[in-house]
Design an enzyme around this catalytic site. Structure first.
Site, PDB file in Angstrom:
ATOM      1  CE1 TYR A  68      -3.304  -2.756  -0.081  1.00  0.00           C
ATOM      2  CE2 TYR A  68      -4.188  -1.880   1.961  1.00  0.00           C
ATOM      3  CZ  TYR A  68      -4.269  -2.773   0.898  1.00  0.00           C
ATOM      4  OH  TYR A  68      -5.308  -3.649   0.826  1.00  0.00           O
ATOM      5  CD  GLU A  75      -3.969  15.224  -5.983  1.00  0.00           C
ATOM      6  OE1 GLU A  75      -3.680  14.000  -6.013  1.00  0.00           O
ATOM      7  OE2 GLU A  75      -4.943  15.666  -5.363  1.00  0.00           O
ATOM      8  CB  CYS A 112      -3.377  13.758   0.693  1.00  0.00           C
ATOM      9  SG  CYS A 112      -1.764  13.357  -0.023  1.00  0.00           S
ATOM     10  CB  CYS A 115      -0.635  15.956  -2.836  1.00  0.00           C
ATOM     11  SG  CYS A 115      -0.627  14.276  -3.482  1.00  0.00           S
TER      12      CYS A 115
END
Ligand code: THU
Length: 161
Positions: A68, A75, A112, A115
């Site tokens: 993960y 972005e 987020c 980003c």
């Protein structure tokens, strides 16, 4: 003691048809770019498209991984691509949209934290603000004049020797 205040303002449109033609085009492209996401784990697909100063369009879509943490947001896919393929060509505007299984895509989402950090440094290194257009597949559209505004008191490379 002195109290500092941080304020920023952004535009809110009721729908895409209130945007100018260039912004409308970019947002529609970002909506299409959700199809390029690889998101079998979250089933949340984000699309991003930027127009560079030269007029070139650059795409991004989130790319997940069975490990993960190896996944990367739309972005940052876009920023890496722009930085690697078009160095020295700043981003004028980036549009971001999303869809997801069981998700109603009717409001903007916002980048987020990682980003935001990456966007901030991209602005700094290109000496140019990255204007953001944020929207779902329908509904309100936010336009933020400079992505760095989303990261007050940012930690930057200026601190490093
Ligand atoms: N994601 C993005 O690509 N951009 C955002 O602005 C928010 C989250 C991705 C990361 C992950 O693949 C999925 O959406 C769910 O968090």
């Amino acid at each position: 003691m002195k109290q500092n205040e941080y304020k920023f303002s952004y535009e809110v449109y009721d729908a895409i048809d209130e945007l100018n033609e260039d912004d409308r085009y970019l947002l529609n492209k970002a909506r299409e770019a959700t199809q390029n996401a690889w998101a079998p784990y979250s089933r949340f697909r984000v699309g991003a498209v930027a127009r560079l100063k030269s007029g070139t369009l650059v795409m991004g879509a989130n790319q997940e991984n069975a490990s993960y943490p190896a996944g990367i947001c739309a972005e940052r896919v876009l920023l890496s691509s722009a930085g690697a393929s078009y160095p020295g060509d700043p981003i004028e505007t980036m549009a971001v949209s999303y869809e997801g299984d069981g998700v109603v895509s009717d409001h903007p989402i916002s980048p987020c934290g990682i980003c935001r950090q990456t966007l901030q440094e991209f602005e700094q290194r290109t000496h140019h603000p990255v204007r953001l257009i944020l929207a779902g597949k329908t509904g309100k559209v936010y336009i933020i004049p400079s992505a760095g505004m989303l990261l007050p008191l940012a930690f930057t490379g200026d601190e490093l020797v």
